[in-house]
Scaffold this active site. Structure first.
Site, mmCIF file in Angstrom:
data_model
loop_
_atom_site.group_PDB
_atom_site.id
_atom_site.type_symbol
_atom_site.label_atom_id
_atom_site.label_comp_id
_atom_site.label_asym_id
_atom_site.label_seq_id
_atom_site.Cartn_x
_atom_site.Cartn_y
_atom_site.Cartn_z
ATOM 1 N N TYR A 1 25.241 -34.611 75.778
ATOM 2 C CA TYR A 1 24.615 -33.033 76.093
ATOM 3 C C TYR A 1 24.318 -32.517 74.550
ATOM 4 C CZ TYR A 1 27.037 -33.096 80.457
ATOM 5 O OH TYR A 1 27.240 -33.358 81.886
ATOM 6 N N HIS B 1 29.291 -41.676 83.064
ATOM 7 C CA HIS B 1 28.478 -40.757 83.540
ATOM 8 C C HIS B 1 27.550 -41.070 84.782
ATOM 9 C CE1 HIS B 1 26.638 -36.885 81.712
ATOM 10 N NE2 HIS B 1 26.685 -36.990 82.886
ATOM 11 N N SER C 1 27.879 -28.463 89.372
ATOM 12 C CA SER C 1 26.754 -27.642 89.949
ATOM 13 C C SER C 1 27.293 -26.921 91.119
ATOM 14 C CB SER C 1 25.583 -28.475 89.910
ATOM 15 O OG SER C 1 24.887 -28.715 88.690
ATOM 16 N N PRO C 2 28.353 -26.377 91.347
ATOM 17 C CA PRO C 2 28.749 -25.738 92.599
ATOM 18 C C PRO C 2 28.004 -24.452 92.987
ATOM 19 C CG PRO C 2 30.198 -25.413 91.016
ATOM 20 C CD PRO C 2 29.347 -26.216 90.273
ATOM 21 N N ARG D 1 22.942 -25.196 90.557
ATOM 22 C CA ARG D 1 22.211 -25.053 89.187
ATOM 23 C C ARG D 1 21.753 -23.510 88.939
ATOM 24 N NH1 ARG D 1 21.939 -30.392 87.716
ATOM 25 N NH2 ARG D 1 21.737 -31.624 89.308
#
Length: 323
Positions: free
Chosen positions: A56, A124, A203-204, A207
């Site tokens: 990130y 990841h 991402s619940p 997004r």
């Protein structure tokens, strides 16, 4: 804020965590001062579970998380990830699960975070060219060396989860899960529960789509990666917007926001073993997310949600092909 046991190895985290990715990249520009206010508001709200990754930024998000949480290091759980290689210019260089890269990556992450031990260390993405037993074997060495407390995987298949867990206990799996990404219900979640592995849905809020804040693609910043996401493009966008409209209507009937309804639904699927990590870079949205903890559903409401957003409802793939 309630806490849950994440997995069966002893890790305890807040029911809601904070995904920090968007503070550094992918979702348009951010403000460093506001990021710091978000961290403080999260801590004030009882959040103790913070998620980042070396990719990130690239790299700078770990530095941000380390800087923000250093004063409260002994009160928080810091999770980070490795395997997605990126260059200094941000270019994506592929996956790497080789044992030597595992050791190299953890040392770099520890330095950027400014800590001695990573609480939860994820692979990841699984490297298809390296047996997962070799990667997890190297990760287990990090635990023995005191550099990592618990191990996790992200976006792994049930078979990969089983193989990894046979090498060293896996504490958590992180995978996308929301009202428009319900596929983990078929095999992944049952596998996790069988093996005593916790679930960290990322991402619940789809997004951000499920919040109802995005009514047209032009609402996204020009440098927002969602402009290239299949679910945010053309006919897919319009089809998905119909789902969001129905969610908004149900939320209005309950007197909550669409975001709170969507997040509360995820929480309701795993009251004892799910720790979602919605991301935000604004205090007002963090506080809205925390409000989801107070939302409950009747059986009739859950049945209505199943009608609105069954498995496979979303139009378009979750990710665009990597450019």
């Amino acid at each position: 804020m309630d806490k849950i046991k994440l997995g069966s190895q002893g890790l305890e985290v807040s029911r809601l965590g904070l995904g920090c990715m968007g503070m550094s990249e992918f979702y348009g520009a951010s403000d460093d001062a506001e990021n710091m206010r978000v961290f403080q508001a999260a801590l004030d709200g009882g959040v103790n579970f913070f998620d980042t990754a070396d990719m990130y930024g690239p790299f700078i998000n770990e530095e941000l998380v380390g800087r923000a949480l250093r004063p409260v290091r002994d009160q928080v759980v810091i999770a980070t990830k490795f395997a997605n290689m990126r260059g200094e210019g941000g270019e994506f260089l592929g996956l790497n699960g080789r044992p030597e890269y595992v050791h190299q990556s953890v040392d770099a992450s520890l330095k950027r975070l400014g800590i001695d031990t990573i609480d939860l260390y994820y692979q990841h993405r699984v490297d298809p060219n390296v047996p997962i037993e070799e990667t997890v074997g190297a990760m287990a060495e990090l635990v023995q060396a005191g550099k990592v407390r618990y191990l996790g995987l992200s976006e792994a298949t049930p078979e990969q989860i089983r193989r990894a867990h046979a090498v060293h206990p896996i504490t958590a799996l992180q995978t996308e899960y929301s009202l428009w990404s319900r596929e983990p219900e078929d095999e992944i979640i049952p596998t996790l529960r069988e093996l005593g592995i916790g679930f960290v849905p990322y991402s619940p809020l789809g997004r951000g789509f499920l919040t109802g804040q995005i009514k047209k693609p032009e609402d996204l910043p020009e440098d927002d990666f969602r402009r290239h996401n299949p679910r945010f493009i053309g006919e897919n966008f319009q089809k998905n917007l119909q789902v969001v409209t129905a969610i908004e209507e149900l939320a209005a009937q309950k007197g909550v926001s669409a975001a709170q309804l969507a997040l509360a639904w995820v929480l309701a699927q795993g009251p004892q073993d799910f720790a979602p990590i919605p991301g935000t870079k604004r205090v007002k949205y963090l506080q809205e997310n925390l409000g989801a903890l107070n939302v409950s559903f009747t059986p009739e409401e859950l049945a209505r949600i199943d009608q609105i957003a069954p498995v496979g409802v979303a139009a378009g793939e979750r990710y665009a092909p990597r450019r």
